[in-house]
Design a protein around this motif. Structure first.
Motif, PDB file in Angstrom:
ATOM      1  N   ALA A 144       0.822  -1.217   0.000  1.00 22.19           N
ATOM      2  CA  ALA A 144       0.000   0.000   0.000  1.00 22.19           C
ATOM      3  C   ALA A 144       0.851   1.259   0.000  1.00 22.19           C
ATOM      4  CB  ALA A 144      -0.928  -0.007   1.211  1.00 22.19           C
ATOM      5  N   CYS A 145       2.095   1.156   0.495  1.00 18.45           N
ATOM      6  CA  CYS A 145       2.969   2.329   0.570  1.00 18.45           C
ATOM      7  C   CYS A 145       3.749   2.574  -0.719  1.00 18.45           C
ATOM      8  CB  CYS A 145       3.938   2.191   1.740  1.00 18.45           C
ATOM      9  SG  CYS A 145       5.102   0.816   1.548  1.00 18.45           S
ATOM     10  N   ALA A 146       3.526   1.777  -1.744  1.00 15.93           N
ATOM     11  CA  ALA A 146       4.272   1.955  -2.990  1.00 15.93           C
ATOM     12  C   ALA A 146       4.071   3.366  -3.535  1.00 15.93           C
ATOM     13  CB  ALA A 146       3.838   0.929  -4.024  1.00 15.93           C
ATOM     14  N   THR A 147       5.168   3.994  -3.910  1.00  9.80           N
ATOM     15  CA  THR A 147       5.089   5.335  -4.500  1.00  9.80           C
ATOM     16  C   THR A 147       5.094   5.271  -6.023  1.00  9.80           C
ATOM     17  OG1 THR A 147       7.504   5.567  -4.435  1.00  9.80           O
ATOM     18  CG2 THR A 147       6.253   6.400  -2.526  1.00  9.80           C
ATOM     19  N   HIS A 148       5.691   4.192  -6.570  1.00  9.43           N
ATOM     20  CA  HIS A 148       5.786   4.022  -8.017  1.00  9.43           C
ATOM     21  C   HIS A 148       5.575   2.549  -8.359  1.00  9.43           C
ATOM     22  CE1 HIS A 148       7.998   7.713  -7.186  1.00  9.43           C
ATOM     23  NE2 HIS A 148       7.816   8.065  -8.436  1.00  9.43           N
ATOM     24  N   VAL A 149       4.779   2.299  -9.377  1.00 11.94           N
ATOM     25  CA  VAL A 149       4.578   0.947  -9.877  1.00 11.94           C
ATOM     26  C   VAL A 149       5.064   0.898 -11.320  1.00 11.94           C
ATOM     27  CG1 VAL A 149       2.896  -0.851 -10.434  1.00 11.94           C
ATOM     28  CG2 VAL A 149       2.630   0.500  -8.340  1.00 11.94           C
ATOM     29  N   LEU A 150       6.006   0.013 -11.604  1.00 12.94           N
ATOM     30  CA  LEU A 150       6.523  -0.177 -12.949  1.00 12.94           C
ATOM     31  C   LEU A 150       5.855  -1.409 -13.541  1.00 12.94           C
ATOM     32  CD1 LEU A 150      10.340   0.415 -12.269  1.00 12.94           C
ATOM     33  CD2 LEU A 150       8.558   2.107 -12.799  1.00 12.94           C
ATOM     34  N   SER A 151       5.008  -1.203 -14.534  1.00 10.76           N
ATOM     35  CA  SER A 151       4.251  -2.282 -15.155  1.00 10.76           C
ATOM     36  C   SER A 151       4.950  -2.672 -16.452  1.00 10.76           C
ATOM     37  CB  SER A 151       2.816  -1.820 -15.424  1.00 10.76           C
ATOM     38  OG  SER A 151       2.023  -2.861 -15.937  1.00 10.76           O
ATOM     39  N   VAL A 152       5.548  -3.871 -16.466  1.00 16.37           N
ATOM     40  CA  VAL A 152       6.517  -4.250 -17.493  1.00 16.37           C
ATOM     41  C   VAL A 152       5.886  -5.136 -18.571  1.00 16.37           C
ATOM     42  CG1 VAL A 152       8.762  -5.333 -17.906  1.00 16.37           C
ATOM     43  CG2 VAL A 152       8.323  -4.148 -15.731  1.00 16.37           C
ATOM     44  N   TYR A 153       6.197  -4.809 -19.826  1.00 18.26           N
ATOM     45  CA  TYR A 153       5.772  -5.604 -20.981  1.00 18.26           C
ATOM     46  C   TYR A 153       6.957  -5.749 -21.919  1.00 18.26           C
ATOM     47  CZ  TYR A 153       1.232  -4.809 -19.087  1.00 18.26           C
ATOM     48  OH  TYR A 153       0.175  -4.789 -18.212  1.00 18.26           O
ATOM     49  N   GLY A 154       7.171  -6.970 -22.434  1.00 18.13           N
ATOM     50  CA  GLY A 154       8.309  -7.230 -23.302  1.00 18.13           C
ATOM     51  C   GLY A 154       7.925  -7.182 -24.766  1.00 18.13           C
ATOM     52  N   MET A 155       8.634  -6.388 -25.544  1.00 18.31           N
ATOM     53  CA  MET A 155       8.341  -6.267 -26.965  1.00 18.31           C
ATOM     54  C   MET A 155       8.654  -7.552 -27.735  1.00 18.31           C
ATOM     55  SD  MET A 155       6.910  -3.410 -27.403  1.00 18.31           S
ATOM     56  CE  MET A 155       6.899  -3.499 -29.189  1.00 18.31           C
ATOM     57  N   GLN A 156       9.354  -8.451 -27.110  1.00 20.99           N
ATOM     58  CA  GLN A 156       9.611  -9.760 -27.712  1.00 20.99           C
ATOM     59  C   GLN A 156       8.300 -10.506 -27.985  1.00 20.99           C
ATOM     60  OE1 GLN A 156      12.086 -12.211 -25.261  1.00 20.99           O
ATOM     61  NE2 GLN A 156      11.935 -13.999 -26.575  1.00 20.99           N
ATOM     62  N   ALA A 157       7.239 -10.165 -27.244  1.00 22.42           N
ATOM     63  CA  ALA A 157       5.958 -10.864 -27.398  1.00 22.42           C
ATOM     64  C   ALA A 157       5.278 -10.561 -28.722  1.00 22.42           C
ATOM     65  CB  ALA A 157       5.025 -10.476 -26.248  1.00 22.42           C
ATOM     66  N   LEU A 158       5.597  -9.431 -29.320  1.00 17.28           N
ATOM     67  CA  LEU A 158       4.883  -8.972 -30.510  1.00 17.28           C
ATOM     68  C   LEU A 158       4.988  -9.993 -31.648  1.00 17.28           C
ATOM     69  CD1 LEU A 158       3.272  -6.472 -31.405  1.00 17.28           C
ATOM     70  CD2 LEU A 158       5.382  -5.566 -32.375  1.00 17.28           C
ATOM     71  N   GLY A 159       3.829 -10.412 -32.162  1.00 19.47           N
ATOM     72  CA  GLY A 159       3.787 -11.359 -33.270  1.00 19.47           C
ATOM     73  C   GLY A 159       3.755 -12.807 -32.856  1.00 19.47           C
ATOM     74  N   ARG A 179      -8.239 -14.935 -28.684  1.00 21.34           N
ATOM     75  CA  ARG A 179      -8.062 -16.349 -28.410  1.00 21.34           C
ATOM     76  C   ARG A 179      -6.598 -16.611 -28.058  1.00 21.34           C
ATOM     77  NH1 ARG A 179      -9.715 -19.034 -33.887  1.00 21.34           N
ATOM     78  NH2 ARG A 179      -8.182 -17.438 -34.506  1.00 21.34           N
ATOM     79  N   PRO A 180      -6.319 -17.587 -27.189  1.00 22.37           N
ATOM     80  CA  PRO A 180      -4.931 -17.855 -26.816  1.00 22.37           C
ATOM     81  C   PRO A 180      -4.032 -18.168 -28.002  1.00 22.37           C
ATOM     82  CG  PRO A 180      -6.419 -18.968 -25.306  1.00 22.37           C
ATOM     83  CD  PRO A 180      -7.271 -18.419 -26.418  1.00 22.37           C
ATOM     84  N   GLU A 181      -4.591 -18.721 -29.069  1.00 14.51           N
ATOM     85  CA  GLU A 181      -3.769 -19.061 -30.232  1.00 14.51           C
ATOM     86  C   GLU A 181      -3.546 -17.882 -31.174  1.00 14.51           C
ATOM     87  OE1 GLU A 181      -7.976 -20.762 -31.118  1.00 14.51           O
ATOM     88  OE2 GLU A 181      -6.664 -20.393 -29.381  1.00 14.51           O
ATOM     89  N   ASP A 182      -4.167 -16.735 -30.888  1.00 11.07           N
ATOM     90  CA  ASP A 182      -4.008 -15.562 -31.750  1.00 11.07           C
ATOM     91  C   ASP A 182      -2.617 -14.937 -31.573  1.00 11.07           C
ATOM     92  OD1 ASP A 182      -6.535 -15.736 -32.851  1.00 11.07           O
ATOM     93  OD2 ASP A 182      -7.431 -14.359 -31.393  1.00 11.07           O
ATOM     94  N   PRO A 183      -2.078 -14.315 -32.623  1.00  8.19           N
ATOM     95  CA  PRO A 183      -0.802 -13.595 -32.490  1.00  8.19           C
ATOM     96  C   PRO A 183      -0.990 -12.293 -31.714  1.00  8.19           C
ATOM     97  CG  PRO A 183      -1.681 -13.292 -34.698  1.00  8.19           C
ATOM     98  CD  PRO A 183      -2.572 -14.296 -34.019  1.00  8.19           C
ATOM     99  N   VAL A 184       0.025 -11.920 -30.968  1.00 10.90           N
ATOM    100  CA  VAL A 184      -0.021 -10.687 -30.172  1.00 10.90           C
ATOM    101  C   VAL A 184       0.196  -9.486 -31.085  1.00 10.90           C
ATOM    102  CG1 VAL A 184       1.100  -9.374 -28.323  1.00 10.90           C
ATOM    103  CG2 VAL A 184       0.774 -11.852 -28.089  1.00 10.90           C
ATOM    104  N   ARG A 185      -0.751  -8.537 -31.047  1.00 12.57           N
ATOM    105  CA  ARG A 185      -0.681  -7.322 -31.854  1.00 12.57           C
ATOM    106  C   ARG A 185      -0.254  -6.142 -30.971  1.00 12.57           C
ATOM    107  NH1 ARG A 185      -6.897  -7.254 -33.398  1.00 12.57           N
ATOM    108  NH2 ARG A 185      -6.827  -7.127 -31.120  1.00 12.57           N
ATOM    109  N   GLU A 186       0.140  -5.058 -31.608  1.00 11.83           N
ATOM    110  CA  GLU A 186       0.487  -3.855 -30.858  1.00 11.83           C
ATOM    111  C   GLU A 186      -0.668  -3.417 -29.964  1.00 11.83           C
ATOM    112  OE1 GLU A 186       1.888  -0.720 -33.385  1.00 11.83           O
ATOM    113  OE2 GLU A 186       3.283  -2.027 -34.465  1.00 11.83           O
ATOM    114  N   GLU A 187      -1.884  -3.430 -30.516  1.00 12.29           N
ATOM    115  CA  GLU A 187      -3.035  -2.979 -29.725  1.00 12.29           C
ATOM    116  C   GLU A 187      -3.310  -3.888 -28.537  1.00 12.29           C
ATOM    117  OE1 GLU A 187      -4.923  -4.317 -33.749  1.00 12.29           O
ATOM    118  OE2 GLU A 187      -2.946  -3.647 -33.027  1.00 12.29           O
ATOM    119  N   ASP A 188      -2.926  -5.165 -28.621  1.00 10.11           N
ATOM    120  CA  ASP A 188      -3.115  -6.068 -27.485  1.00 10.11           C
ATOM    121  C   ASP A 188      -2.226  -5.650 -26.311  1.00 10.11           C
ATOM    122  OD1 ASP A 188      -4.949  -7.702 -28.868  1.00 10.11           O
ATOM    123  OD2 ASP A 188      -3.318  -8.846 -29.778  1.00 10.11           O
TER     124      ASP A 188
END
Length: 246
Positions: A144-159, A179-188
């Motif tokens: 609860a005392c967190a001042t900053h949260v870094l929410s991480v996403y890897g660009m390796q996932a794209l496609g 669907r889980p079998e769909d490719p990861v898009r930028e908008e995702d």
């Protein structure tokens, strides 16, 4: 490589501390959540603090790998923690766990750690080293005392197929209407980062939430990361692969 979105354009920074505006602050509690790369990100921050002569503690609310390094302490001891800090400038704190990992300190020890008079860095969930993640029901675990949260996403996932590159792919697909079998898009990636049950989940009201698009230095990924970052609200950092300087 570190770039930050500012007024719709990207500015280059030489350090994470400067990009995040933390260089002169000692009261920060930074929690990293989301995809694989959180530990490297926190180690880079810890290294920058150490290089500037600022003591820093690193811990976890779940699990992280415990290395055979002199700055890891897997027992509750104020004296040993102080000794390591004096000698190394950084201390990693937790309890022994299986498979070479450490788990969160017990509640009383964690409260002492979070009350330290210098920066504390926290790893808030796991992703099995995959570049994308949707948090489970009890995740992430952000103090609860967190001042900053870094929410991480890897660009390796794209496609890549979501089921191959995303931890809890079924959850992610449900949030995105895919669907889980769909490719990861930028908008995702953009939608997941901004989703209240995705990258914004459990972020304390007063904490700054910064989306980190990691691995943006991979071939062909920088332009995509810039486009994603422009559609994600709030602060966005683009980073290359983090060098382990500890």
């Amino acid at each position: 490589m570190i770039r930050k979105k500012e007024a719709g354009i990207y500015r280059e920074y030489e350090s994470l501390l400067d990009a995040l505006g933390l260089a002169k602050r000692r009261d920060v509690r930074v929690c990293a959540v989301g995809a694989g790369g959180k530990t490297s990100l926190l180690k880079c921050l810890a290294s920058e603090y150490r290089q500037r002569g600022i003591p820093v503690a690193v811990t976890t609310t779940t699990h992280m790998y415990a290395e055979e390094k002199p700055w890891f302490l897997l027992e509750q001891s104020r004296e040993k923690a102080a000794e390591i800090l004096s000698r190394e400038g950084v201390v990693f704190l937790g309890r022994p766990d299986r498979d070479g990992k450490m788990r969160a300190p017990d509640e009383a020890w964690m409260q002492e750690i979070l009350a330290l008079p210098f920066p504390v860095l926290i790893e808030g969930d796991g992703a099995r080293m995959l570049p994308l993640k949707a948090p489970g029901g009890r995740e992430p675990v952000i103090p609860a005392c967190a001042t900053h949260v870094l929410s991480v996403y890897g660009m390796q996932a794209l496609g890549g197929r979501m089921q191959d590159v995303c931890f809890r792919a079924d959850l992610a697909a449900g949030l995105l209407g895919r669907r889980p079998e769909d490719p990861v898009r930028e908008e995702d990636i953009a939608l997941l980062a901004a989703h209240p049950e995705g990258g914004r989940k459990a972020v304390p009201e007063r904490a700054a939430c910064i989306t980190v698009l990691a691995q943006a230095d991979l071939p062909g990924r920088m332009a995509a990361a810039e486009r994603i970052g422009r559609t994600v609200p709030g602060e966005v950092l683009l980073s290359g692969r983090m060098e382990d300087r500890l």
